[in-house]
Write an enzyme that holds these catalytic residues in place. Structure first.
Site, PDB file in Angstrom:
ATOM      1  N   GLU A 196     -16.204   3.701   8.349  1.00 58.08           N
ATOM      2  CA  GLU A 196     -16.916   4.775   9.039  1.00 58.08           C
ATOM      3  C   GLU A 196     -16.819   6.100   8.293  1.00 58.08           C
ATOM      4  O   GLU A 196     -15.812   6.379   7.627  1.00 58.08           O
ATOM      5  CB  GLU A 196     -16.312   5.006  10.436  1.00 58.08           C
ATOM      6  CG  GLU A 196     -16.368   3.822  11.372  1.00 58.08           C
ATOM      7  CD  GLU A 196     -15.707   4.107  12.712  1.00 58.08           C
ATOM      8  OE1 GLU A 196     -15.732   3.217  13.563  1.00 58.08           O
ATOM      9  OE2 GLU A 196     -15.176   5.241  12.894  1.00 58.08           O
ATOM     10  N   HIS A 224      -1.251   0.958   5.634  1.00 60.10           N
ATOM     11  CA  HIS A 224      -2.011   1.938   6.421  1.00 60.10           C
ATOM     12  C   HIS A 224      -1.249   3.245   6.645  1.00 60.10           C
ATOM     13  O   HIS A 224      -0.717   3.516   7.720  1.00 60.10           O
ATOM     14  CB  HIS A 224      -2.448   1.327   7.759  1.00 60.10           C
ATOM     15  CG  HIS A 224      -3.497   0.287   7.626  1.00 60.10           C
ATOM     16  ND1 HIS A 224      -4.284  -0.118   8.676  1.00 60.10           N
ATOM     17  CD2 HIS A 224      -3.911  -0.448   6.562  1.00 60.10           C
ATOM     18  CE1 HIS A 224      -5.125  -1.056   8.266  1.00 60.10           C
ATOM     19  NE2 HIS A 224      -4.914  -1.277   6.976  1.00 60.10           N
ATOM     20  N   TYR A 284      -9.347  -9.415   9.891  1.00 57.01           N
ATOM     21  CA  TYR A 284      -9.510 -10.115   8.617  1.00 57.01           C
ATOM     22  C   TYR A 284      -9.569 -11.632   8.804  1.00 57.01           C
ATOM     23  O   TYR A 284     -10.143 -12.341   7.982  1.00 57.01           O
ATOM     24  CB  TYR A 284      -8.378  -9.720   7.660  1.00 57.01           C
ATOM     25  CG  TYR A 284      -8.444  -8.261   7.275  1.00 57.01           C
ATOM     26  CD1 TYR A 284      -9.513  -7.770   6.533  1.00 57.01           C
ATOM     27  CD2 TYR A 284      -7.461  -7.364   7.671  1.00 57.01           C
ATOM     28  CE1 TYR A 284      -9.600  -6.426   6.186  1.00 57.01           C
ATOM     29  CE2 TYR A 284      -7.531  -6.021   7.324  1.00 57.01           C
ATOM     30  CZ  TYR A 284      -8.595  -5.559   6.582  1.00 57.01           C
ATOM     31  OH  TYR A 284      -8.677  -4.235   6.251  1.00 57.01           O
ATOM     32  N   TYR A 287     -11.822   8.848  18.283  1.00 54.89           N
ATOM     33  CA  TYR A 287     -12.763   8.125  17.419  1.00 54.89           C
ATOM     34  C   TYR A 287     -12.711   6.618  17.628  1.00 54.89           C
ATOM     35  O   TYR A 287     -13.307   5.868  16.851  1.00 54.89           O
ATOM     36  CB  TYR A 287     -12.563   8.562  15.961  1.00 54.89           C
ATOM     37  CG  TYR A 287     -13.009  10.000  15.823  1.00 54.89           C
ATOM     38  CD1 TYR A 287     -14.329  10.310  15.535  1.00 54.89           C
ATOM     39  CD2 TYR A 287     -12.133  11.051  16.118  1.00 54.89           C
ATOM     40  CE1 TYR A 287     -14.769  11.623  15.504  1.00 54.89           C
ATOM     41  CE2 TYR A 287     -12.562  12.365  16.084  1.00 54.89           C
ATOM     42  CZ  TYR A 287     -13.877  12.653  15.781  1.00 54.89           C
ATOM     43  OH  TYR A 287     -14.324  13.961  15.773  1.00 54.89           O
ATOM     44  N   GLN A 321       0.801  -1.221   0.000  1.00 58.60           N
ATOM     45  CA  GLN A 321       0.000   0.000   0.000  1.00 58.60           C
ATOM     46  C   GLN A 321       0.836   1.273   0.000  1.00 58.60           C
ATOM     47  O   GLN A 321       0.292   2.379  -0.113  1.00 58.60           O
ATOM     48  CB  GLN A 321      -0.930   0.008   1.215  1.00 58.60           C
ATOM     49  CG  GLN A 321      -1.922  -1.136   1.250  1.00 58.60           C
ATOM     50  CD  GLN A 321      -2.694  -1.202   2.555  1.00 58.60           C
ATOM     51  OE1 GLN A 321      -2.610  -0.323   3.411  1.00 58.60           O
ATOM     52  NE2 GLN A 321      -3.460  -2.275   2.728  1.00 58.60           N
TER      53      GLN A 321
END
Length: 366
Positions: free
Chosen positions: A238, A144, A259, A248, A82
């Site tokens: 979200e 991430h 996962y 949060y 990523q």
């Protein structure tokens, strides 16, 4: 425009709460052959900038032609899984400053960060390249990073970050930036009214904590609020309204599971932690977001358009204050994983497809 052109008149996708929406649209492929395009920005002269995750910044000229040579002058990009080149965003005062802001992964497999630079674009080269922010501490692995940017009316910007995947517990630790949203001045310094500036040990740039992987963030001028979405675990994506100093919840509270199916937390709510405004279960894998303001699709004006990878759609979300009142699935018939969605200067919608031979697609109405 590209020779490959779709001129298909199609119906808008399934309306999830208020029935089928009857508007029509057409699509055309503006550019193709892009290696996992990630972000799109519109220059005042009609050109577009598009990032490729592999580490290239490309120019689409005012005639719609993709320039073969990438923009020169980028710093070294860490590209793995990523990790790579993320957002390109124009300074809201671009006509005066000529500055771009670009987020990317920097470092090595064993020690890498989300980084943010400011630069100028001259001809086909970046100049005056300055690193203004780097996530602390370094992390290992290629997952991430967040990377989305939004500008606020007080000349600051917010940058959504990720939790580093295997570092998720750090999203509750204000001594590092992982799993947070940071607010910065345009030079990268921390504003003195940030919520944790005076807290011993806290990183002064932090604006909110408990965020998993923020991949969509916009400033809603009409309602004077920051709206962000998080790419959640398996279930539990979200949308949140972001307020300074708020928590949060990730990973102490979540609507999702790991996962593997393992429980992350038994709690979906907890005192002192914010509930999401919108939650998707199963996951749609949200990846980008625009607040639509335009005349081409007036029935969508003021709605949030959320690009999705796993769901292969753009989800239109309408909020009334802090309440979700409508959702609709758009562009699903294209069958693509969408990495980003943008509102063009003329009110057309631009989609980026997440693929080795990715495309920029323009959605418009005559």
């Amino acid at each position: 425009m590209s020779a490959k052109r779709n001129a298909l008149l199609v119906a808008v996708g399934l309306g999830l709460s208020l029935g089928i929406h009857a508007a029509g649209y057409q699509t055309e492929v503006v550019a193709e052959g892009l290696d996992h395009p990630w972000s799109l920005a519109f220059l005042p002269d009609g050109r577009m900038l598009v990032t490729e995750r592999a580490g290239r910044l490309r120019v689409i000229d005012e005639a719609g032609n993709l320039r073969e040579e990438p923009v020169d002058g980028l710093p070294d990009i860490f590209n793995q899984s990523q990790a790579g080149l993320f957002e390109v965003a124009l300074d809201p005062q671009y006509d005066e400053t000529g500055r771009l802001f670009i987020s990317y992964a920097c470092g090595t497999e064993s020690a890498n960060h989300t980084c943010l630079i400011s630069a100028r674009l001259q001809d086909n080269r970046l100049t005056e390249v300055t690193e203004i922010f780097r996530v602390k501490p370094a992390k290992e692995g290629g997952a991430h990073y967040g990377g989305r940017i939004a500008f606020l009316p007080d000349n600051t910007l917010v940058l959504g970050l990720g939790d580093g995947f295997t570092y998720r517990e750090q999203a509750q630790n204000k001594e590092n930036h992982l799993g947070s949203i940071v607010r910065l001045k345009r030079d990268g310094s921390a504003p003195q009214d940030n919520p944790f500036v005076d807290e011993p040990g806290a990183q002064p740039e932090i604006f909110s904590i408990g965020n998993r992987n923020v991949q969509g963030i916009v400033y809603d001028q009409a309602n004077q609020r920051i709206v962000a979405h998080e790419h959640g675990p398996r279930g539990g994506d979200e949308i949140n309204i972001i307020e300074p100093g708020k928590n949060y919840g990730w990973p102490k509270v979540t609507h999702g599971v790991d996962y593997s199916g393992a429980v992350i937390s038994p709690h979906e709510q907890m005192e002192g932690m914010e509930d999401p405004i919108v939650m998707w279960k199963p996951s749609i894998a949200p990846s980008g977001m625009t607040l639509y303001r335009g005349g081409m699709f007036p029935e969508w004006d003021g709605d949030f358009l959320v690009s999705a990878l796993a769901a292969r759609e753009v989800r239109r979300v309408r909020l009334d204050g802090r309440e979700e009142v409508e959702q609709e699935s758009l562009f699903k018939e294209l069958g693509e994983r969408f990495r980003d969605v943008r509102t063009g200067p003329d009110g057309a919608i631009f989609l980026l497809t997440d693929a080795e031979e990715g495309q920029v697609i323009r959605v418009y109405r005559e």
